[in-house]
Design a protein around this motif. Structure first.
Motif, PDB file in Angstrom:
ATOM      1  N   ILE A  14       0.816  -1.209   0.000  1.00  0.00           N
ATOM      2  CA  ILE A  14       0.000   0.000   0.000  1.00  0.00           C
ATOM      3  C   ILE A  14       0.855   1.267   0.000  1.00  0.00           C
ATOM      4  O   ILE A  14       0.507   2.257  -0.652  1.00  0.00           O
ATOM      5  CB  ILE A  14      -0.989  -0.003   1.189  1.00  0.00           C
ATOM      6  CG1 ILE A  14      -2.007   1.109   1.077  1.00  0.00           C
ATOM      7  CG2 ILE A  14      -0.255   0.044   2.525  1.00  0.00           C
ATOM      8  CD1 ILE A  14      -3.041   0.927   0.009  1.00  0.00           C
ATOM      9  N   ILE A  15       2.019   1.263   0.675  1.00  0.00           N
ATOM     10  CA  ILE A  15       2.866   2.453   0.713  1.00  0.00           C
ATOM     11  C   ILE A  15       3.523   2.678  -0.654  1.00  0.00           C
ATOM     12  O   ILE A  15       3.488   3.785  -1.203  1.00  0.00           O
ATOM     13  CB  ILE A  15       3.932   2.343   1.821  1.00  0.00           C
ATOM     14  CG1 ILE A  15       3.268   2.372   3.200  1.00  0.00           C
ATOM     15  CG2 ILE A  15       4.958   3.465   1.706  1.00  0.00           C
ATOM     16  CD1 ILE A  15       2.592   3.676   3.561  1.00  0.00           C
ATOM     17  N   GLY A  16       4.125   1.634  -1.215  1.00  0.00           N
ATOM     18  CA  GLY A  16       4.740   1.778  -2.535  1.00  0.00           C
ATOM     19  C   GLY A  16       3.723   2.174  -3.588  1.00  0.00           C
ATOM     20  O   GLY A  16       4.001   3.021  -4.449  1.00  0.00           O
ATOM     21  N   ALA A  17       2.524   1.592  -3.531  1.00  0.00           N
ATOM     22  CA  ALA A  17       1.478   1.907  -4.510  1.00  0.00           C
ATOM     23  C   ALA A  17       1.040   3.361  -4.396  1.00  0.00           C
ATOM     24  O   ALA A  17       0.839   4.045  -5.407  1.00  0.00           O
ATOM     25  CB  ALA A  17       0.291   0.974  -4.317  1.00  0.00           C
ATOM     26  N   SER A  18       0.905   3.846  -3.166  1.00  0.00           N
ATOM     27  CA  SER A  18       0.486   5.239  -2.982  1.00  0.00           C
ATOM     28  C   SER A  18       1.560   6.214  -3.457  1.00  0.00           C
ATOM     29  O   SER A  18       1.257   7.210  -4.136  1.00  0.00           O
ATOM     30  CB  SER A  18       0.169   5.498  -1.503  1.00  0.00           C
ATOM     31  OG  SER A  18      -0.225   6.834  -1.305  1.00  0.00           O
ATOM     32  N   ILE A  19       2.817   5.939  -3.127  1.00  0.00           N
ATOM     33  CA  ILE A  19       3.893   6.814  -3.595  1.00  0.00           C
ATOM     34  C   ILE A  19       3.948   6.804  -5.119  1.00  0.00           C
ATOM     35  O   ILE A  19       4.049   7.858  -5.764  1.00  0.00           O
ATOM     36  CB  ILE A  19       5.242   6.387  -2.992  1.00  0.00           C
ATOM     37  CG1 ILE A  19       5.246   6.634  -1.478  1.00  0.00           C
ATOM     38  CG2 ILE A  19       6.405   7.135  -3.655  1.00  0.00           C
ATOM     39  CD1 ILE A  19       6.468   6.090  -0.754  1.00  0.00           C
ATOM     40  N   ALA A  20       3.865   5.618  -5.727  1.00  0.00           N
ATOM     41  CA  ALA A  20       3.902   5.523  -7.191  1.00  0.00           C
ATOM     42  C   ALA A  20       2.743   6.285  -7.813  1.00  0.00           C
ATOM     43  O   ALA A  20       2.920   7.000  -8.813  1.00  0.00           O
ATOM     44  CB  ALA A  20       3.863   4.053  -7.607  1.00  0.00           C
ATOM     45  N   TRP A  21       1.541   6.153  -7.253  1.00  0.00           N
ATOM     46  CA  TRP A  21       0.369   6.827  -7.807  1.00  0.00           C
ATOM     47  C   TRP A  21       0.530   8.343  -7.726  1.00  0.00           C
ATOM     48  O   TRP A  21       0.259   9.062  -8.700  1.00  0.00           O
ATOM     49  CB  TRP A  21      -0.894   6.390  -7.052  1.00  0.00           C
ATOM     50  CG  TRP A  21      -2.150   6.977  -7.626  1.00  0.00           C
ATOM     51  CD1 TRP A  21      -2.877   6.493  -8.669  1.00  0.00           C
ATOM     52  CD2 TRP A  21      -2.809   8.179  -7.195  1.00  0.00           C
ATOM     53  NE1 TRP A  21      -3.962   7.310  -8.905  1.00  0.00           N
ATOM     54  CE2 TRP A  21      -3.943   8.354  -8.014  1.00  0.00           C
ATOM     55  CE3 TRP A  21      -2.566   9.114  -6.196  1.00  0.00           C
ATOM     56  CZ2 TRP A  21      -4.829   9.419  -7.867  1.00  0.00           C
ATOM     57  CZ3 TRP A  21      -3.435  10.187  -6.043  1.00  0.00           C
ATOM     58  CH2 TRP A  21      -4.554  10.329  -6.869  1.00  0.00           C
ATOM     59  N   HIS A  22       0.970   8.834  -6.568  1.00  0.00           N
ATOM     60  CA  HIS A  22       1.128  10.288  -6.427  1.00  0.00           C
ATOM     61  C   HIS A  22       2.229  10.825  -7.337  1.00  0.00           C
ATOM     62  O   HIS A  22       2.098  11.926  -7.898  1.00  0.00           O
ATOM     63  CB  HIS A  22       1.411  10.637  -4.963  1.00  0.00           C
ATOM     64  CG  HIS A  22       0.194  10.586  -4.085  1.00  0.00           C
ATOM     65  ND1 HIS A  22      -0.228   9.432  -3.467  1.00  0.00           N
ATOM     66  CD2 HIS A  22      -0.705  11.552  -3.742  1.00  0.00           C
ATOM     67  CE1 HIS A  22      -1.325   9.681  -2.768  1.00  0.00           C
ATOM     68  NE2 HIS A  22      -1.635  10.951  -2.916  1.00  0.00           N
ATOM     69  N   LEU A  23       3.304  10.066  -7.504  1.00  0.00           N
ATOM     70  CA  LEU A  23       4.366  10.490  -8.423  1.00  0.00           C
ATOM     71  C   LEU A  23       3.863  10.523  -9.858  1.00  0.00           C
ATOM     72  O   LEU A  23       4.117  11.487 -10.611  1.00  0.00           O
ATOM     73  CB  LEU A  23       5.558   9.540  -8.319  1.00  0.00           C
ATOM     74  CG  LEU A  23       6.446   9.669  -7.083  1.00  0.00           C
ATOM     75  CD1 LEU A  23       7.368   8.456  -6.967  1.00  0.00           C
ATOM     76  CD2 LEU A  23       7.278  10.961  -7.132  1.00  0.00           C
ATOM     77  N   ALA A  24       3.155   9.464 -10.266  1.00  0.00           N
ATOM     78  CA  ALA A  24       2.638   9.408 -11.639  1.00  0.00           C
ATOM     79  C   ALA A  24       1.639  10.527 -11.884  1.00  0.00           C
ATOM     80  O   ALA A  24       1.633  11.155 -12.954  1.00  0.00           O
ATOM     81  CB  ALA A  24       2.005   8.045 -11.903  1.00  0.00           C
TER      82      ALA A  24
END
Length: 358
Positions: A14-24
């Motif tokens: 969930i942390i990696g997915a959230s960081i990736a989503w916000h970066l994208a």
């Protein structure tokens, strides 16, 4: 925010997915690398409670409170995100500690209501055992962990992110003191920045460039029933166990929200815990144990998150914590801003890696 940065995020929880989503979303070129699929290792084993509860110092309470608000913002951006503000009942501590917790958190603006036996029965009519006094926090909630992670990764991919699963990061690559990418399965991939959000796998990866992450990985066993008719309206944090009902109808429970100690025989522990769960619910005799999970929680040794750049390893950002479900949307937002613009949110001030060097 810059649209030029190439960022590799290690970890699809969930942390990696959230960081990736916000970066994208901010326009970065993002690659998510994970040995497992969506959810990673710890996320699927989570109780998935979204809260700012417990005996936290006010600084940590403020971060968690902000994260709860960011879940609402995230749900607006991603319609259909499996999120429910179902409320939570709590009576799992001695009366004096419960009162001190309620008084302290109420003074900070947390919506805690003291409820008696009759009110508890109205909130959760299927409880077989009722406390004389409990605390009720209507604003607490849950996110279905794997489904929420999958939704974030899918939308990140729609925004241009690459999701690479089934690949093991062997080491970080470095040049002149700067982290320049990752090595995995004989391949090297370059990046302007690398984010370690790999949970229990984070220390070994960081160690490849001499960065030490002081993390413990305590196990937690959670039992999962077969899908069943609606029995619980929200979270129940009782003195013997914590339980909730998932969106697909499963009752999940642990001796606390982190899960039970599996002991020498995890299967026997699971059956004992499930038997206790059934006795807590009127009509619970029809529940059937489907499976149990044992998750290993990535917990920094002082109990608080590690979020931020690693000193002495330019180009490396670390995001490792136990309270991943609660904190994910705020961590994703704040990390993206810091990685792309160098803008560190004041709420993260106590949670840098450098605190352990002191």
């Amino acid at each position: 925010m810059s649209s030029a940065k190439e960022v590799i995020v290690i970890g699809a929880g969930i942390i990696g997915a959230s960081i990736a989503w916000h970066l994208a979303k901010a326009g970065a070129r993002v690659t998510v690398v994970s040995e497992s699929g969506a959810g990673g290792v710890a996320t699927p084993n989570s109780f998935a409670w979204i809260n700012a509860s417990w005996g936290n110092p006010e600084t940590y309470f403020r971060l968690r409170r902000r994260a709860m608000a960011e879940w609402t913002r995230l749900a607006d951006d991603l319609p259909g995100l499996p999120l429910a503000w179902c409320g939570g009942l709590c009576w799992d501590m001695p009366t004096d500690e419960q009162e001190a917790y309620a008084a302290g958190h109420s003074s900070w603006g947390y919506g805690i209501e003291r409820v008696g036996r009759d009110q508890v029965a109205r909130i959760e009519p299927n409880l077989a055992e009722l406390p004389d006094l409990a605390l009720y926090i209507a604003e607490e909630g849950v996110a279905e962990p794997v489904a929420a992670t999958s939704a974030l990764l899918a939308d990140a991919e729609r925004r241009g992110a690459r999701i690479v699963t089934g690949k093991t990061v062997i080491a970080l690559t470095r040049s002149g003191g700067k982290v320049t990418g990752v090595e995995m399965s004989g391949e090297r991939h370059a990046a302007d920045e690398v984010v370690i959000a790999a949970g229990t796998g984070a220390p070994a990866i960081a160690e490849t460039v001499g960065v030490k992450l002081p993390i413990e990985t305590p196990p937690g066993l959670i039992v999962h029933s077969r899908p069943y008719t609606k029995m619980l309206n929200g979270l129940v944090l009782a003195d013997r166990l914590h339980m909730r009902q998932t969106a697909e109808g499963r009752i999940i429970a642990g001796s606390d929200f982190g899960g039970a100690d599996p002991g020498e025989d995890a299967d026997a522990t699971a059956h004992e815990l499930f038997a206790a769960t059934k006795t807590m619910l009127r009509g619970g005799e029809g529940l059937e144990l489907d499976f149990h999970t044992v998750g290993y929680r990535p917990t920094p040794v002082d109990g608080f998150p590690i979020i931020g750049r690693a000193e002495g390893a330019d180009g490396l950002y670390v995001a490792v914590m136990h309270s991943g479900i609660t904190l994910a949307p705020a961590v994703g937002l704040f990390a993206a801003r810091e990685i792309l613009d160098g803008e560190r949110d004041a709420l993260l001030a106590p949670y840098g890696l450098n605190r352990f060097a002191q």
